[in-house]
Design a protein around this motif. Structure first.
Motif, PDB file in Angstrom:
ATOM      1  N   ALA A 136      18.028  -0.078 -10.209  1.00 46.06           N
ATOM      2  CA  ALA A 136      17.314   0.659  -9.157  1.00 46.06           C
ATOM      3  C   ALA A 136      16.212   1.529  -9.749  1.00 46.06           C
ATOM      4  O   ALA A 136      15.100   1.598  -9.213  1.00 46.06           O
ATOM      5  N   ILE A 137      16.541   2.181 -10.885  1.00 45.53           N
ATOM      6  CA  ILE A 137      15.519   3.028 -11.526  1.00 45.53           C
ATOM      7  C   ILE A 137      14.347   2.162 -12.013  1.00 45.53           C
ATOM      8  O   ILE A 137      13.179   2.490 -11.806  1.00 45.53           O
ATOM      9  N   ALA A 187       8.848   0.067 -11.379  1.00 38.58           N
ATOM     10  CA  ALA A 187       7.983  -1.110 -11.231  1.00 38.58           C
ATOM     11  C   ALA A 187       7.091  -0.965 -10.001  1.00 38.58           C
ATOM     12  O   ALA A 187       5.879  -1.215 -10.056  1.00 38.58           O
ATOM     13  N   TYR A 188       7.691  -0.544  -8.891  1.00 32.56           N
ATOM     14  CA  TYR A 188       6.926  -0.399  -7.650  1.00 32.56           C
ATOM     15  C   TYR A 188       5.874   0.705  -7.785  1.00 32.56           C
ATOM     16  O   TYR A 188       4.710   0.535  -7.408  1.00 32.56           O
ATOM     17  N   GLY A 189       6.321   1.834  -8.359  1.00 33.90           N
ATOM     18  CA  GLY A 189       5.387   2.969  -8.505  1.00 33.90           C
ATOM     19  C   GLY A 189       4.213   2.614  -9.403  1.00 33.90           C
ATOM     20  O   GLY A 189       3.043   2.855  -9.058  1.00 33.90           O
ATOM     21  N   LEU A 190       4.506   2.024 -10.542  1.00 37.05           N
ATOM     22  CA  LEU A 190       3.423   1.672 -11.468  1.00 37.05           C
ATOM     23  C   LEU A 190       2.531   0.575 -10.891  1.00 37.05           C
ATOM     24  O   LEU A 190       1.316   0.583 -11.084  1.00 37.05           O
ATOM     25  N   ALA A 191       3.163  -0.348 -10.159  1.00 33.21           N
ATOM     26  CA  ALA A 191       2.364  -1.430  -9.573  1.00 33.21           C
ATOM     27  C   ALA A 191       1.455  -0.925  -8.464  1.00 33.21           C
ATOM     28  O   ALA A 191       0.467  -1.576  -8.133  1.00 33.21           O
ATOM     29  N   ALA A 192       1.786   0.200  -7.880  1.00 34.08           N
ATOM     30  CA  ALA A 192       0.942   0.732  -6.800  1.00 34.08           C
ATOM     31  C   ALA A 192      -0.208   1.582  -7.333  1.00 34.08           C
ATOM     32  O   ALA A 192      -1.210   1.767  -6.640  1.00 34.08           O
ATOM     33  N   ILE A 193      -0.058   2.094  -8.557  1.00 30.79           N
ATOM     34  CA  ILE A 193      -1.105   2.974  -9.100  1.00 30.79           C
ATOM     35  C   ILE A 193      -2.384   2.190  -9.392  1.00 30.79           C
ATOM     36  O   ILE A 193      -3.482   2.595  -9.000  1.00 30.79           O
ATOM     37  N   GLY A 194      -2.221   1.064 -10.083  1.00 33.65           N
ATOM     38  CA  GLY A 194      -3.396   0.267 -10.467  1.00 33.65           C
ATOM     39  C   GLY A 194      -4.239  -0.160  -9.279  1.00 33.65           C
ATOM     40  O   GLY A 194      -5.447   0.097  -9.241  1.00 33.65           O
ATOM     41  N   PRO A 195      -3.634  -0.809  -8.272  1.00 34.53           N
ATOM     42  CA  PRO A 195      -4.416  -1.170  -7.090  1.00 34.53           C
ATOM     43  C   PRO A 195      -5.031   0.035  -6.384  1.00 34.53           C
ATOM     44  O   PRO A 195      -6.115  -0.079  -5.805  1.00 34.53           O
ATOM     45  N   GLY A 196      -4.340   1.171  -6.416  1.00 33.47           N
ATOM     46  CA  GLY A 196      -4.918   2.371  -5.799  1.00 33.47           C
ATOM     47  C   GLY A 196      -6.230   2.741  -6.456  1.00 33.47           C
ATOM     48  O   GLY A 196      -7.239   3.022  -5.784  1.00 33.47           O
ATOM     49  N   ILE A 197      -6.237   2.712  -7.789  1.00 33.82           N
ATOM     50  CA  ILE A 197      -7.475   3.001  -8.526  1.00 33.82           C
ATOM     51  C   ILE A 197      -8.523   1.927  -8.229  1.00 33.82           C
ATOM     52  O   ILE A 197      -9.694   2.220  -7.978  1.00 33.82           O
ATOM     53  N   GLY A 238       4.259  -6.118  -7.082  1.00 35.90           N
ATOM     54  CA  GLY A 238       5.158  -5.048  -7.524  1.00 35.90           C
ATOM     55  C   GLY A 238       6.236  -4.774  -6.501  1.00 35.90           C
ATOM     56  O   GLY A 238       7.404  -4.560  -6.835  1.00 35.90           O
ATOM     57  N   PHE A 239       5.853  -4.821  -5.231  1.00 37.88           N
ATOM     58  CA  PHE A 239       6.814  -4.564  -4.159  1.00 37.88           C
ATOM     59  C   PHE A 239       7.881  -5.650  -4.107  1.00 37.88           C
ATOM     60  O   PHE A 239       9.071  -5.368  -3.917  1.00 37.88           O
ATOM     61  N   VAL A 240       7.453  -6.881  -4.309  1.00 38.60           N
ATOM     62  CA  VAL A 240       8.414  -7.991  -4.268  1.00 38.60           C
ATOM     63  C   VAL A 240       9.389  -7.886  -5.447  1.00 38.60           C
ATOM     64  O   VAL A 240      10.592  -8.102  -5.288  1.00 38.60           O
ATOM     65  N   VAL A 241       8.867  -7.508  -6.617  1.00 37.51           N
ATOM     66  CA  VAL A 241       9.764  -7.279  -7.762  1.00 37.51           C
ATOM     67  C   VAL A 241      10.762  -6.184  -7.411  1.00 37.51           C
ATOM     68  O   VAL A 241      11.963  -6.282  -7.689  1.00 37.51           O
TER      69      VAL A 241
END
Lengths: 89, 155
Positions: free
Chosen positions: A23-24, A29-39, A80-83
């Motif tokens: 879970a951690i 994974a989700y948090g890091l995967a969301a940062i890149g696309p945000g930038i 990232g979300f799917v992972v």
């Protein structure tokens, strides 16, 4: 504090620990995967707005390209979300 | 081309919204490919996979429409607001997708593998499919390629 450590040690069995680690990891994974696309989306939209403000007659083409650029960038976050859902939801 | 400095906060875009046209195109193609994806998922994950695939396709298509609608509405107000809508809309849409999956994660009919795979494949596949048509007509009307006049197509 010592009591909490004892409780934690007593409560954790290997299966639970594995689930907790998954879970951690999924959360990271989700948090890091969301940062890149945000930038990336910020950069795409910023440049597109700049282009439209300079040259409003090309706004249609810029908006189309911007929309597709955002959607492609967002695909990274979806991966990232799917992972995340496969690992730890 | 004008050399005057234009404030993005004060500039707004009138007229048709190309995002809406693009997302409606994507919606049409999404509806077209839905039976194929559902059939593939039902082969791998049975009825649960089929239902999950339909749910995932609905998530992807609504996500496209929502993004396009948000940008089309805010572009009529100001470019600055459109930028804000694009950035916060991204967070909002990710949150909504998370919520949509979170609400059904424990239901009996869900297959998370089929759901996740369908989300990625549908999103990327529809975008690439749309990109083909957008790139062909990007220079319309001046340089739009014609099948008859193309020198490589004189058979």
């Amino acid at each position: 504090m010592e009591a909490l450590i004892h409780i934690a040690a007593a409560a954790v069995d290997p299966a639970d620990a594995k689930k907790a680690n998954a879970a951690i990891g999924a959360g990271f994974a989700y948090g890091l995967a969301a940062i890149g696309p945000g930038i990336g989306i910020g950069y795409v939209v910023g440049k597109a707005i700049e282009a439209m403000a300079r040259q409003p007659e090309a706004a249609g083409m810029v908006r189309t390209t911007m929309f597709l650029g955002i959607a492609f960038t967002e695909a990274l976050a979806l991966i990232g979300f799917v992972v995340f859902i496969l690992l730890g939801l | 081309m004008s050399n005057e400095s234009v404030s993005p906060m004060m500039t707004r875009l009138e007229g048709d919204a190309p995002e809406i046209q693009v997302s409606l195109d994507i919606l049409k193609r999404g509806i077209l490919v839905t039976p194929i994806i559902v059939a593939v998922c039902s082969v791998f994950a049975g009825m649960d996979g089929a239902i999950s695939a339909v749910y995932a396709i609905a998530i992807v298509l609504i996500n496209f429409l929502f993004a396009a609608g948000l940008m089309a509405v805010t572009a009529r107000i100001s470019l600055g607001l459109m930028m804000g809508a694009a950035l916060f809309g991204y967070l909002l849409r990710l949150g909504l997708i998370f919520l949509a999956v979170f609400l059904v994660r424990d239901t009996s009919w869900i297959s998370l593998g089929a759901l996740g795979g369908t989300i990625i494949i549908t999103h990327l596949g529809l975008l690439v499919w749309e990109l083909k048509y957008i790139s062909i007509s990007l220079t319309y009307p001046g340089l739009k390629p014609s099948a008859r006049k193309s020198p490589t197509n004189q058979r």
